[in-house]
Design a protein around this motif. Structure first.
Motif, PDB file in Angstrom:
ATOM      1  N   MET A 233     -24.722 -24.615  -0.928  1.00 26.98           N
ATOM      2  CA  MET A 233     -24.942 -23.795  -2.126  1.00 26.98           C
ATOM      3  C   MET A 233     -24.498 -22.358  -1.865  1.00 26.98           C
ATOM      4  SD  MET A 233     -26.478 -25.342  -4.722  1.00 26.98           S
ATOM      5  CE  MET A 233     -27.649 -24.266  -5.505  1.00 26.98           C
ATOM      6  N   ALA A 234     -24.836 -21.870  -0.662  1.00 26.26           N
ATOM      7  CA  ALA A 234     -24.493 -20.488  -0.333  1.00 26.26           C
ATOM      8  C   ALA A 234     -22.981 -20.320  -0.300  1.00 26.26           C
ATOM      9  CB  ALA A 234     -25.111 -20.110   1.014  1.00 26.26           C
ATOM     10  N   GLY A 235     -22.294 -21.304   0.304  1.00 25.13           N
ATOM     11  CA  GLY A 235     -20.832 -21.246   0.386  1.00 25.13           C
ATOM     12  C   GLY A 235     -20.209 -21.263  -0.997  1.00 25.13           C
ATOM     13  N   ALA A 236     -20.718 -22.163  -1.870  1.00 22.91           N
ATOM     14  CA  ALA A 236     -20.168 -22.280  -3.223  1.00 22.91           C
ATOM     15  C   ALA A 236     -20.405 -20.987  -4.003  1.00 22.91           C
ATOM     16  CB  ALA A 236     -20.801 -23.461  -3.943  1.00 22.91           C
ATOM     17  N   LEU A 237     -21.626 -20.449  -3.860  1.00 23.30           N
ATOM     18  CA  LEU A 237     -21.953 -19.211  -4.576  1.00 23.30           C
ATOM     19  C   LEU A 237     -21.050 -18.072  -4.118  1.00 23.30           C
ATOM     20  CD1 LEU A 237     -23.993 -18.006  -6.593  1.00 23.30           C
ATOM     21  CD2 LEU A 237     -25.278 -17.196  -4.628  1.00 23.30           C
ATOM     22  N   PHE A 238     -20.783 -18.072  -2.808  1.00 17.68           N
ATOM     23  CA  PHE A 238     -19.911 -17.047  -2.231  1.00 17.68           C
ATOM     24  C   PHE A 238     -18.533 -17.088  -2.898  1.00 17.68           C
ATOM     25  CE2 PHE A 238     -16.834 -15.602   0.871  1.00 17.68           C
ATOM     26  CZ  PHE A 238     -17.421 -14.449   1.354  1.00 17.68           C
ATOM     27  N   VAL A 239     -17.999 -18.325  -3.020  1.00 16.73           N
ATOM     28  CA  VAL A 239     -16.660 -18.463  -3.617  1.00 16.73           C
ATOM     29  C   VAL A 239     -16.692 -18.058  -5.094  1.00 16.73           C
ATOM     30  CG1 VAL A 239     -14.853 -20.113  -4.195  1.00 16.73           C
ATOM     31  CG2 VAL A 239     -15.985 -20.248  -1.980  1.00 16.73           C
ATOM     32  N   VAL A 240     -17.731 -18.515  -5.807  1.00 18.02           N
ATOM     33  CA  VAL A 240     -17.816 -18.202  -7.243  1.00 18.02           C
ATOM     34  C   VAL A 240     -17.897 -16.688  -7.454  1.00 18.02           C
ATOM     35  CG1 VAL A 240     -19.314 -18.394  -9.261  1.00 18.02           C
ATOM     36  CG2 VAL A 240     -18.836 -20.406  -7.870  1.00 18.02           C
ATOM     37  N   LEU A 241     -18.731 -16.034  -6.640  1.00 17.08           N
ATOM     38  CA  LEU A 241     -18.875 -14.586  -6.804  1.00 17.08           C
ATOM     39  C   LEU A 241     -17.583 -13.860  -6.453  1.00 17.08           C
ATOM     40  CD1 LEU A 241     -22.475 -13.991  -5.433  1.00 17.08           C
ATOM     41  CD2 LEU A 241     -21.683 -13.757  -7.775  1.00 17.08           C
ATOM     42  N   SER A 242     -16.896 -14.346  -5.393  1.00 13.75           N
ATOM     43  CA  SER A 242     -15.626 -13.692  -5.027  1.00 13.75           C
ATOM     44  C   SER A 242     -14.623 -13.818  -6.161  1.00 13.75           C
ATOM     45  CB  SER A 242     -15.020 -14.328  -3.777  1.00 13.75           C
ATOM     46  OG  SER A 242     -15.931 -14.327  -2.735  1.00 13.75           O
TER      47      SER A 242
ATOM     48  N   PRO B 279     -19.855 -13.610   6.430  1.00 17.70           N
ATOM     49  CA  PRO B 279     -20.855 -14.675   6.557  1.00 17.70           C
ATOM     50  C   PRO B 279     -20.793 -15.621   5.354  1.00 17.70           C
ATOM     51  CG  PRO B 279     -21.899 -12.650   5.852  1.00 17.70           C
ATOM     52  CD  PRO B 279     -20.430 -12.365   5.952  1.00 17.70           C
ATOM     53  N   VAL B 280     -19.711 -16.426   5.282  1.00 18.94           N
ATOM     54  CA  VAL B 280     -19.562 -17.320   4.142  1.00 18.94           C
ATOM     55  C   VAL B 280     -20.721 -18.310   4.108  1.00 18.94           C
ATOM     56  CG1 VAL B 280     -18.056 -19.029   3.080  1.00 18.94           C
ATOM     57  CG2 VAL B 280     -17.068 -17.111   4.278  1.00 18.94           C
TER      58      VAL B 280
END
Ligand code: SF4
Ligand code: SF4
Lengths: 304, 132
Positions: A247-256, A90-91
């Motif tokens: 924001m959720a998508g960006a946070l997802f990438v940063v955390l990954s 769920p990106v």
């Protein structure tokens, strides 16, 4: 989720079309970070992509019979399974999903490891068979911890849906589960200290020893996508729920990416453990996490 | 935790490698491309005999000999240079340049052998008998 959206998610976003560049990006981050920690300059940004293209153009020796057919088949299946796993992530919040997709994600994450085992044995190379048997032993050990962690998290939040997990708040049991998953990831991704499967400089490339050309390129791609799926799973579990999809998508990438960096530092700081030590480690972990999990469940019960 | 400090120092210390085609300067005594001086060469062919990787080939006939060098085969071991009694070959003290076409750096040199001094005609044997 109907068939069209499922296909779109698997083939376009966050499936193959997104997952392939993401896979190369993650492979690059891993290699670059490892180089930085070893005082090397590391590969240029496009290198994993160039490697892929170069391997695609190479000739593959003729492979005959059923063994040859299977050797060709495994990397294709591995790419399909890992692309499917990335497709389920769920990106972007509220982008679909179905109850129980966590279970499907787990099985898709497990498949590449099975295909690697099968590929090593199909190749009939001594090193391939050695690597495959190591992978088989290792996966039996780390999967106990991995599955226990996921089931613990899912049970503590009363859902097997990734979307619901991404939207729910953290709990101590969930953090415990994330820690357990993080401990399993180096084994899943064949990183130090659990890199016995393809122990380079020792058994050549383990199950991949006999592979070359586009088949090897597909294995590399599958490996990259496994990175995306596995780190994405951790990112899903640790990201706080955000309403804004960008924001959720960006946070997802940063955390990954952060997870990739953590795993790389661990890999750079450790040496390869022998298969006995790796297995012993995971069974001890399993014991520790089981005790912690059960006691926290009991504590929660008492509190309620 | 020493290892973490080591990794941190590595990270902060910057890289000690450079990206190709930049290369670190060659040390003294670096063994690079083999250079040949046809003026000094005596055409003995020992260099080709000593080269185990077929970097040098030597073809010889009665009238000429051809010395050829293929850097693509050469391992820069220096055995040919060591073996040349005439000191006709040397090695550059720099890494070989980049090249993009196959055989671009190959060398070949043909030298005519000096003509053998003309054979003296055997002098007419002194007449021993008298014509009868
Ligand atoms: S060993 Fe020296 S002298 Fe003899 S052929 Fe080679 S370069 Fe010429
Ligand atoms: S340096 Fe070694 S490999 Fe190169 S030509 Fe001379 S003998 Fe052959």
């Amino acid at each position: 989720m109907n068939a069209t959206t499922a296909l779109l998610r698997m083939l376009v976003f966050p499936g193959i079309l997104f997952a392939a560049p993401a896979a190369w990006f993650f492979l690059w981050i891993e290699r670059k970070a490892m180089a930085a920690l070893q005082q090397r300059i590391g590969p240029p940004f496009m290198q994993p992509f160039f490697d892929f293209v170069k391997l695609m153009g190479k000739q593959v020796p003729p492979r005959e019979g059923l063994g040859g057919f299977l050797m060709k088949l495994w990397p294709v299946l591995a790419v399909a399974a890992s692309a499917g796993a990335v497709g389920l992530l769920p990106v972007i919040p509220r982008s679909g999903g179905f109850p129980g997709d966590l279970v499907l994600l787990l099985s898709l994450l497990e498949l590449p490891s099975m295909f690697i085992i099968a590929a090593g044995f199909s190749s009939r190379s001594l090193w391939g068979e050695l690597g495959s048997s190591r992978e088989a032993i290792l996966s039996v050990s780390y999967n106990v911890v991995f599955l226990m962690a996921i089931i613990g998290i899912a049970a503590s939040q009363h859902t097997f849906s990734l979307q619901a997990l991404a939207q729910s708040q953290g709990s101590p049991l969930r953090w415990l589960g994330v820690l357990a998953i993080l401990i399993c990831l180096p084994a899943k991704l064949h990183m130090n200290p659990f890199s016995v499967t393809n122990a380079e400089q020792e058994i050549y490339a383990g199950p991949m020893t006999e592979y070359t050309g586009h088949e090897l390129a597909l294995w590399e791609l599958a490996h990259g996508m496994e990175w995306v799926a596995a780190t994405g799973l951790v990112a899903t579990l640790i990201a706080p729920p955000l309403a804004n999809p960008w924001m959720a998508g960006a946070l997802f990438v940063v955390l990954s990416v952060a997870v990739v960096l953590v795993l790389t530092i661990v890999a750079a700081a450790t040496a390869r453990l022998t298969i006995d030590d790796s297995v012993r480690f995971f069974w001890r972990c399993a014991l520790a996490f089981a005790v912690l999990g059960v006691s926290s469940v009991l504590l929660m019960r008492i509190k309620l | 935790m020493n290892i973490l400090r080591l990794l941190l120092n590595n990270f902060l210390g910057g890289s000690i490698t450079t990206r190709f085609p930049n290369r670190p300067p060659a040390d003294k005594g670096f063994r690079g491309l083999v250079r040949y001086d046809p003026q000094i060469c005596t055409g003995c062919g020992v260099c080709a005999y000593r080269c185990s990787s077929r970097g040098i080939s030597f073809r010889s006939s009665r009238t000429a000999y051809t010395w050829a060098y293929d850097p693509g085969q050469c391992t820069y071991c220096g055995r040919c240079v060591d073996g040349c009694e005439a000191h006709a070959i040397t090695q550059e003290a720099a890494p070989p340049p980049l090249y993009y076409k196959r055989d671009e750096l190959n060398l070949a040199h043909t030298t005519q052998r000096p003509l053998p001094p003309p054979k003296k005609k055997p002098e007419a044997a002194p007449a021993t008998g008298e014509a009868k």
